[in-house]
Design an enzyme around this catalytic site. Structure first.
Site, mmCIF file in Angstrom:
data_model
loop_
_atom_site.group_PDB
_atom_site.id
_atom_site.type_symbol
_atom_site.label_atom_id
_atom_site.label_comp_id
_atom_site.label_asym_id
_atom_site.label_seq_id
_atom_site.Cartn_x
_atom_site.Cartn_y
_atom_site.Cartn_z
ATOM 1 N N HIS A 156 8.497 -7.660 -3.130
ATOM 2 C CA HIS A 156 7.315 -8.074 -3.908
ATOM 3 C C HIS A 156 7.513 -9.402 -4.796
ATOM 4 O O HIS A 156 7.966 -9.380 -5.652
ATOM 5 C CB HIS A 156 6.722 -6.955 -4.760
ATOM 6 C CG HIS A 156 6.249 -5.688 -4.348
ATOM 7 N ND1 HIS A 156 5.050 -5.706 -3.673
ATOM 8 C CD2 HIS A 156 6.632 -4.555 -3.944
ATOM 9 C CE1 HIS A 156 4.795 -4.659 -3.423
ATOM 10 N NE2 HIS A 156 5.989 -3.883 -3.190
ATOM 11 N N GLU B 111 5.257 -11.198 -5.851
ATOM 12 C CA GLU B 111 4.332 -11.134 -7.047
ATOM 13 C C GLU B 111 4.677 -10.823 -8.534
ATOM 14 O O GLU B 111 4.229 -11.207 -9.398
ATOM 15 C CB GLU B 111 3.052 -10.684 -6.392
ATOM 16 C CG GLU B 111 3.013 -9.228 -6.326
ATOM 17 C CD GLU B 111 3.502 -8.505 -5.303
ATOM 18 O OE1 GLU B 111 4.112 -9.314 -4.374
ATOM 19 O OE2 GLU B 111 2.971 -7.382 -4.949
ATOM 20 N N CYS C 269 5.475 -6.014 1.755
ATOM 21 C CA CYS C 269 5.954 -4.561 1.790
ATOM 22 C C CYS C 269 5.088 -3.665 2.795
ATOM 23 O O CYS C 269 5.364 -4.259 4.007
ATOM 24 C CB CYS C 269 5.711 -3.930 0.341
ATOM 25 S SG CYS C 269 6.255 -2.341 0.176
ATOM 26 N N TYR C 270 4.139 -2.937 2.316
ATOM 27 C CA TYR C 270 3.330 -2.200 3.497
ATOM 28 C C TYR C 270 2.791 -3.179 4.707
ATOM 29 O O TYR C 270 2.745 -3.108 5.962
ATOM 30 C CB TYR C 270 2.333 -1.287 2.782
ATOM 31 C CG TYR C 270 1.324 -0.591 4.095
ATOM 32 C CD1 TYR C 270 1.903 0.431 4.680
ATOM 33 C CD2 TYR C 270 0.212 -1.374 4.539
ATOM 34 C CE1 TYR C 270 0.991 0.960 5.483
ATOM 35 C CE2 TYR C 270 -0.924 -0.745 5.473
ATOM 36 C CZ TYR C 270 -0.230 0.529 5.872
ATOM 37 O OH TYR C 270 -0.899 1.228 7.048
ATOM 38 N N LYS D 110 -9.288 -13.118 -16.234
ATOM 39 C CA LYS D 110 -9.181 -13.289 -17.649
ATOM 40 C C LYS D 110 -8.394 -14.581 -18.115
ATOM 41 O O LYS D 110 -9.021 -15.399 -18.928
ATOM 42 C CB LYS D 110 -8.856 -12.118 -18.095
ATOM 43 C CG LYS D 110 -8.942 -12.115 -19.949
ATOM 44 C CD LYS D 110 -10.377 -11.779 -20.234
ATOM 45 C CE LYS D 110 -10.901 -11.574 -21.521
ATOM 46 N NZ LYS D 110 -12.205 -10.664 -21.700
ATOM 47 N N GLY E 114 -17.446 -12.215 -27.653
ATOM 48 C CA GLY E 114 -16.123 -11.965 -27.016
ATOM 49 C C GLY E 114 -15.940 -13.216 -26.315
ATOM 50 O O GLY E 114 -16.916 -14.092 -26.103
ATOM 51 N N ASP F 140 -15.708 -13.468 -22.882
ATOM 52 C CA ASP F 140 -16.433 -13.839 -21.598
ATOM 53 C C ASP F 140 -17.833 -14.230 -21.791
ATOM 54 O O ASP F 140 -18.157 -15.364 -20.962
ATOM 55 C CB ASP F 140 -16.601 -12.573 -20.735
ATOM 56 C CG ASP F 140 -14.910 -11.942 -20.512
ATOM 57 O OD1 ASP F 140 -14.078 -12.614 -20.635
ATOM 58 O OD2 ASP F 140 -14.913 -10.753 -20.094
ATOM 59 N N GLY G 157 0.892 -1.101 -0.008
ATOM 60 C CA GLY G 157 0.093 0.011 -0.048
ATOM 61 C C GLY G 157 0.891 1.324 0.113
ATOM 62 O O GLY G 157 2.111 0.930 0.267
#
Ligand code: XMP
Length: 510
Positions: free
Chosen positions: A168, A170, A81-82, A366, A224, A226, A54
């Site tokens: 991080h 990720e 992190c935060y 997605k 599309g 989705d 954050g």
């Protein structure tokens, strides 16, 4: 099923953390820190919790905090992190501001032998972005990693299963980030790895077979990713009780309407109603030049057409929507400035006579939706289709729309896409298309003067479409596309390539 809670303290990588956890086959869900209580967390049966990063400093009055009771409910926690600093603060350690020695970018981290660092070398690169740092770990914790400038790059309380990392894991720049998250999930949280798209697909089909038995279900299919995946999933569950309505507004790319019909009606034998409403849309759009007005007209007309079709079907029990997880997360947040309105069939529920909405993909990112699509046997090209705006080519013809102009942009776009495919560049660029500008310029063809349109080609590389860079398409590929477009498409005397990033430009021209 294992469930990991991503407790959101406002970091920019929160969706990424959830995706990385799911890649490790554990289901993750994101909740804002102020929308869930310790009791709710306790009762939800999470296998682990990740405190996100954050932008704040823990001592700021307005910084997001959480009840320290969370530290004693027995659920493993990883602070990032935060989140690492917040854990420190909550457990009684000290966080300080490093002022002029903030660490940003790829930093070498030295780690100790620990459950969290299994299969991670003693020294490796992790991504850092911080000014504050943990200067004293709380009682019961010990420091397990350092960098040149950061005395506590990671800490743990093994007994309580609480861990914090200043970096991080990720982001892809962290060399062993995946391993670290894997270790937290499997060495600390004891996850079983039961989240997979084949299981999701099977479970969803079984679930809807029972829940929607004998119900009349309606789906707006756009072609599309989705809506296609949602429709095929439900079709597998309830067969002909599902009716799909595909509104062809005449603003689709070359052959797109026919392709959609071929796949869903013929290959999947679905109950598909194709409404050919091209003339209706074009007559409403005649002489309209203002892009927002075009969008509004198309959105409204789409709802009218759909409403008429739905009336023919009569009362339906269930309306299907292709909502996906990022839509769910975003709708829980405040409003960002509206740059342009988006047309995504949002008005349908108000005009259809139905009892309930079903959103079979609302838990999925997605890439997971695409995996489900492939699992269901939807053709690869459709599953990996590049994004295409709801108002379609209306936003790619600048100025007023005519059948001629739509044909020109459709043909130019088809050639450009073909040349990108011929050069094997489809995976190198996330979106690529042609735009018909309203500028006409002088040209020369066969010794004669011409006065034709300018076509712009646009191709972008992006992770999230919020920001984007123009793709460095090799000149010879652009030259071939330009040559073919001016030769094969009537009325074009010039082709230009858009070299603007987003921001300051947007992806679409409008
Ligand atoms: P912009 O032009 O805003 O586009 O940079 C970002 C991404 O969104 C797509 N886009 C839309 N998608 N409905 C959609 O579903 C819309 O109305 C719409 N308008 C833009 C655009 O193609 C790009 O991928």
């Amino acid at each position: 099923m294992d469930k990991i809670l991503i407790l959101d303290f406002g970091g920019q990588y929160n969706q990424l953390i959830a995706r990385r956890v799911r890649e490790q086959k554990a289901y993750a869900e994101i909740k804002p820190y102020n929308k869930i209580t310790v009791d709710e967390i306790k009762n939800a049966g999470y296998s682990g919790i990740i405190f996100t990063g954050g932008p704040n400093s823990v001592y700021d009055e307005k910084s997001p905090h959480f009840s320290a009771d969370i530290l004693s409910i027995g659920v493993p926690i990883l602070g990032i992190c935060y989140g690492h600093q917040l854990l420190t603060y909550m457990a009684g350690g000290v966080v300080e501001s490093a002022n002029n020695i903030s660490e940003y970018g790829k930093i070498e981290v030295a780690v100790e032998d620990n459950k969290l660092f299994e299969n991670i070398p003693e020294k490796s690169i992790f991504w850092m972005s911080h000014t504050d740092y943990v200067s004293r770990v709380p009682d019961g914790f010990r420091c397990i990693a350092t960098t040149d400038n950061c005395p506590c790059a990671a800490m743990c309380n093994e007994e309580k299963k609480i861990y914090g990392v200043q970096f991080h894991p990720e982001v892809t720049h962290s060399q062993f980030g995946k391993e670290l998250l894997h270790n937290f999930l499997y060495n600390v949280c004891n996850c079983s790895g039961d989240w997979s798209m084949d299981k999701f697909t099977q479970n969803a089909i079984e679930k809807y077979k029972t829940e929607l038995k004998d119900k009349k279900v309606l789906c707006a299919l756009s072609g599309g990713v989705d809506s296609s995946v949602a429709a095929v999933l439900l079709h597998k569950a309830i067969g002909d009780n599902l009716t799909c309505v595909f509104v062809d507004h005449g603003l689709l790319r070359k052959n797109e309407g026919d392709i959609v019909e071929e796949i869903f009606k013929n290959q999947f034998s679905m109950n598909l109603i194709r409404v050919n409403a091209q003339e209706r849309f074009l007559s409403k759009l005649a002489c309209v030049t203002e892009p927002e007005k075009k969008r509004k007209i198309i959105g409204e007309e789409f709802i009218r057409v759909f409403e008429e079709e739905a009336k023919k079907i009569g009362h339906v029990n269930v309306l299907v929507q292709g909502t996906i997880y990022p839509d769910v997360i975003e709708s829980g947040k405040g409003d960002a400035a509206t740059i342009k309105s988006h047309h995504n069939v949002g008005g349908l529920p108000s005009v259809i006579d139905f009892d309930e909405i079903v959103e079979p993909l609302r838990e999925l990112f997605k890439d997971e939706v695409r995996a489900v699509g492939l699992e269901l046997g939807i053709p690869y090209d459709l599953v990996w289709r590049q994004p295409f705006p709801g108002p379609g080519l209306a936003v790619r013809v600048i100025g007023d729309l005519t059948v001629d102009k739509l044909d020109i942009v459709r043909d130019a776009d088809a050639i450009f896409r073909e040349e990108i495919a011929n050069a094997g560049l489809e995976k190198e660029t996330n979106q690529y298309f042609a735009v018909l500008t309203d500028t006409r310029t002088v040209g020369v063809m066969g010794d004669a003067r011409t006065y034709g349109y300018t076509v712009a080609l646009r191709a972008v590389c992006t992770d999230d479409f919020m920001t984007a860079d123009f793709t460095r398409i090799p000149f010879d590929v652009l030259a071939k596309a330009s040559n073919r477009i001016t030769n094969e498409v009537r009325g074009i005397s010039r082709v230009v390539y858009d070299i603007t990033s987003k921001p300051p430009a947007t992806v679409e021209w409008e």
